[in-house]
Design a protein around this motif. Structure first.
Motif, PDB file in Angstrom:
ATOM      1  N   LEU A 259       0.817  -1.213   0.000  1.00  0.00           N
ATOM      2  CA  LEU A 259       0.000   0.000   0.000  1.00  0.00           C
ATOM      3  C   LEU A 259       0.852   1.265   0.000  1.00  0.00           C
ATOM      4  O   LEU A 259       0.429   2.303  -0.517  1.00  0.00           O
ATOM      5  N   ASP A 260       2.044   1.192   0.556  1.00  0.00           N
ATOM      6  CA  ASP A 260       2.898   2.385   0.572  1.00  0.00           C
ATOM      7  C   ASP A 260       3.207   2.871  -0.838  1.00  0.00           C
ATOM      8  O   ASP A 260       3.310   4.077  -1.087  1.00  0.00           O
ATOM      9  N   LYS A 261       3.344   1.934  -1.779  1.00  0.00           N
ATOM     10  CA  LYS A 261       3.602   2.336  -3.159  1.00  0.00           C
ATOM     11  C   LYS A 261       2.359   2.963  -3.791  1.00  0.00           C
ATOM     12  O   LYS A 261       2.452   3.955  -4.522  1.00  0.00           O
ATOM     13  N   TYR A 262       1.199   2.397  -3.503  1.00  0.00           N
ATOM     14  CA  TYR A 262      -0.026   2.966  -4.077  1.00  0.00           C
ATOM     15  C   TYR A 262      -0.316   4.344  -3.497  1.00  0.00           C
ATOM     16  O   TYR A 262      -0.845   5.224  -4.189  1.00  0.00           O
ATOM     17  N   ILE A 263       0.028   4.551  -2.236  1.00  0.00           N
ATOM     18  CA  ILE A 263      -0.170   5.866  -1.626  1.00  0.00           C
ATOM     19  C   ILE A 263       0.578   6.944  -2.410  1.00  0.00           C
ATOM     20  O   ILE A 263       0.067   8.044  -2.624  1.00  0.00           O
ATOM     21  N   LYS A 264       1.766   6.622  -2.880  1.00  0.00           N
ATOM     22  CA  LYS A 264       2.550   7.582  -3.657  1.00  0.00           C
ATOM     23  C   LYS A 264       1.874   7.944  -4.981  1.00  0.00           C
ATOM     24  O   LYS A 264       2.128   9.011  -5.544  1.00  0.00           O
ATOM     25  N   CYS A 265       1.025   7.064  -5.472  1.00  0.00           N
ATOM     26  CA  CYS A 265       0.363   7.293  -6.767  1.00  0.00           C
ATOM     27  C   CYS A 265      -0.868   8.188  -6.658  1.00  0.00           C
ATOM     28  O   CYS A 265      -1.408   8.613  -7.683  1.00  0.00           O
ATOM     29  N   MET A 266      -1.312   8.468  -5.440  1.00  0.00           N
ATOM     30  CA  MET A 266      -2.590   9.138  -5.275  1.00  0.00           C
ATOM     31  C   MET A 266      -2.481  10.659  -5.370  1.00  0.00           C
ATOM     32  O   MET A 266      -1.548  11.268  -4.851  1.00  0.00           O
ATOM     33  N   LYS A 267      -3.464  11.250  -6.036  1.00  0.00           N
ATOM     34  CA  LYS A 267      -3.621  12.692  -5.989  1.00  0.00           C
ATOM     35  C   LYS A 267      -3.967  13.120  -4.563  1.00  0.00           C
ATOM     36  O   LYS A 267      -4.456  12.312  -3.757  1.00  0.00           O
ATOM     37  N   ILE A 268      -3.742  14.379  -4.246  1.00  0.00           N
ATOM     38  CA  ILE A 268      -4.187  14.885  -2.958  1.00  0.00           C
ATOM     39  C   ILE A 268      -5.717  14.783  -2.906  1.00  0.00           C
ATOM     40  O   ILE A 268      -6.412  15.248  -3.817  1.00  0.00           O
ATOM     41  N   GLY A 269      -6.194  14.159  -1.877  1.00  0.00           N
ATOM     42  CA  GLY A 269      -7.625  13.881  -1.795  1.00  0.00           C
ATOM     43  C   GLY A 269      -8.014  12.563  -2.432  1.00  0.00           C
ATOM     44  O   GLY A 269      -9.193  12.192  -2.411  1.00  0.00           O
ATOM     45  N   GLY A 270      -7.025  11.864  -3.005  1.00  0.00           N
ATOM     46  CA  GLY A 270      -7.306  10.573  -3.623  1.00  0.00           C
ATOM     47  C   GLY A 270      -7.700   9.525  -2.597  1.00  0.00           C
ATOM     48  O   GLY A 270      -7.428   9.653  -1.399  1.00  0.00           O
ATOM     49  N   LYS A 271      -8.341   8.467  -3.089  1.00  0.00           N
ATOM     50  CA  LYS A 271      -8.905   7.457  -2.187  1.00  0.00           C
ATOM     51  C   LYS A 271      -8.468   6.053  -2.589  1.00  0.00           C
ATOM     52  O   LYS A 271      -8.610   5.662  -3.749  1.00  0.00           O
ATOM     53  N   ILE A 272      -7.936   5.335  -1.605  1.00  0.00           N
ATOM     54  CA  ILE A 272      -7.656   3.909  -1.770  1.00  0.00           C
ATOM     55  C   ILE A 272      -8.745   3.164  -1.031  1.00  0.00           C
ATOM     56  O   ILE A 272      -8.922   3.330   0.180  1.00  0.00           O
ATOM     57  N   ILE A 273      -9.505   2.351  -1.754  1.00  0.00           N
ATOM     58  CA  ILE A 273     -10.666   1.669  -1.180  1.00  0.00           C
ATOM     59  C   ILE A 273     -10.509   0.180  -1.395  1.00  0.00           C
ATOM     60  O   ILE A 273     -10.310  -0.284  -2.530  1.00  0.00           O
ATOM     61  N   SER A 274     -10.592  -0.578  -0.330  1.00  0.00           N
ATOM     62  CA  SER A 274     -10.491  -2.032  -0.430  1.00  0.00           C
ATOM     63  C   SER A 274     -11.869  -2.672  -0.354  1.00  0.00           C
ATOM     64  O   SER A 274     -12.693  -2.288   0.482  1.00  0.00           O
ATOM     65  N   VAL A 275     -12.110  -3.627  -1.241  1.00  0.00           N
ATOM     66  CA  VAL A 275     -13.297  -4.474  -1.127  1.00  0.00           C
ATOM     67  C   VAL A 275     -12.883  -5.896  -0.774  1.00  0.00           C
ATOM     68  O   VAL A 275     -13.688  -6.828  -0.818  1.00  0.00           O
TER      69      VAL A 275
END
Length: 361
Positions: A259-275
């Motif tokens: 997840l640390d790598k995906y966090i770097k990909c996010m815009k400010i205000g971006g959302k990582i959502i797990s199902v």
């Protein structure tokens, strides 16, 4: 004892015999005035079915019949039902069969988050009856959770939409997936392949993420604009710094998700959502640094209205999810569960031929 007092299904008698299902007969839930009885024609096979019969989440009832992606025919309607459904209508039922219907959550269209949530199988009603699912002749459900199926969606393609499909559609819809949005889909399997199809139909640009390259061709055929094999490309996240609006994690486990790598990909205000709903003992790990401006959450099922909205999206855009069919019965359910356990499916199973296993009266 004939229908409707008893139903017949293909059930698992204990978690240590999850791969040896048997034909079982069981008492039906008491028929309430707002209930609808459905004679089942098709049922999807969901990863939740496997988790349940393997005991990953909680103990199971005796002779557990799973299955919560049900397509069937209305055969009985309660005396106080207010819906427009009629005897003979083709309808669907997903993973939820009851909530209180009166709390603030229910009134806002958030029924899956209600404290009185009852799932399609292996959850008790207030009277103690433990729900049974769709690998069976019939299911009895409150009218609120029964939805009509558009004519142009085949039953075996409609079934997986009712749980797996709406589970990925709901967070996409609720978080603004649409034109101009950059969406990442992590894990290209039963859930992820549908997420690609839906995100593209909603107008987004889509990145598909999988550990290896073996699902590249499938992902591009499904409509992904980009594909990244995360275990084969060093520092893959560097090309996506602050690029993505939404990342939807559809993997069956979080163990191999960095997840640390995906966090770097996010815009400010971006959302990582797990199902992802993994084994109950699995833990989520990530660094606390870098989280500023990024939201991380998980999402539950979709509501009945979201199921209707998804069915319209699929109908209007002639979306075809990828489904293998197997005949319901001891042999077919055994094959579905054991192959699902091995990840041997492209990308969903639907059980069919119910009229042969459970002859119509």
């Amino acid at each position: 004892m004939p229908y409707p007092e008893e139903f017949t299904g293909i059930g698992v008698t204990s978690i240590d015999k999850w791969d040896s299902p048997e034909r079982v007969t069981y008492e039906a839930k008491k028929f309430d005035p707002h209930d609808i009885d459905i004679q089942i024609d098709v049922c999807g096979v969901c990863g939740s079915d496997l988790h349940t019969v393997q005991g990953h989440w909680r103990a199971i009832r005796e002779s557990m019949v799973v299955g919560h992606e049900i397509i069937g025919t209305v055969v009985k309607i309660g005396s106080e039902c207010n819906s427009d459904l009629k005897i003979g209508d083709r309808v669907g039922v997903g993973a939820q069969v009851l909530s209180c219907l009166s709390c603030e959550l229910c009134q806002e269209g958030n029924e899956p988050y209600c404290a009185e949530f009852v799932s399609c199988y292996n959850r008790p009603y207030k009277d103690g009856y433990v729900s049974q699912g769709g690998y069976a002749s019939h299911v009895r459900v409150h009218e609120h959770f029964v939805v009509p199926i558009p004519e142009n969606i085949e039953s075996e393609l409609a079934a997986p939409l009712l749980c797996g499909g709406v589970t990925v559609y709901s967070p996409l819809k609720r978080n603004g997936c649409g034109p101009g949005k950059n969406i990442g889909i992590v894990g290209i399997g039963g859930l992820g392949h549908m997420a690609i199809l839906f995100a593209k139909a909603m107008g987004a640009e889509v990145w598909a993420f999988s550990r290896k390259s073996n699902k590249r061709n499938d992902s591009l055929k499904l409509g992904a604009d980009h594909y990244i094999a995360t275990s084969e490309v060093n520092d893959w996240e560097q090309s996506l710094i602050h690029k993505l609006d939404i990342v939807l994690v559809c993997a069956s486990s979080l163990e191999h998700i960095d997840l640390d790598k995906y966090i770097k990909c996010m815009k400010i205000g971006g959302k990582i959502i797990s199902v992802c709903v993994p084994h109950r003992d699995e833990k989520l790990t990530l660094s606390g640094f870098g989280l500023m401006g990024v939201h991380i959450s998980n999402s539950s099922l979709g509501s009945p209205q979201e199921i209707r909205d998804l069915l319209k999206l699929v109908s209007d855009n002639d979306i075809k999810i990828w489904v293998e069919t197997l005949p319901v019965g001891v042999k077919g359910v055994t094959e579905a569960l054991t192959r699902l356990d091995k990840g041997d499916v492209r990308y969903r199973f639907s059980l069919i031929d119910y009229d042969k296993e459970f002859p119509r009266e």
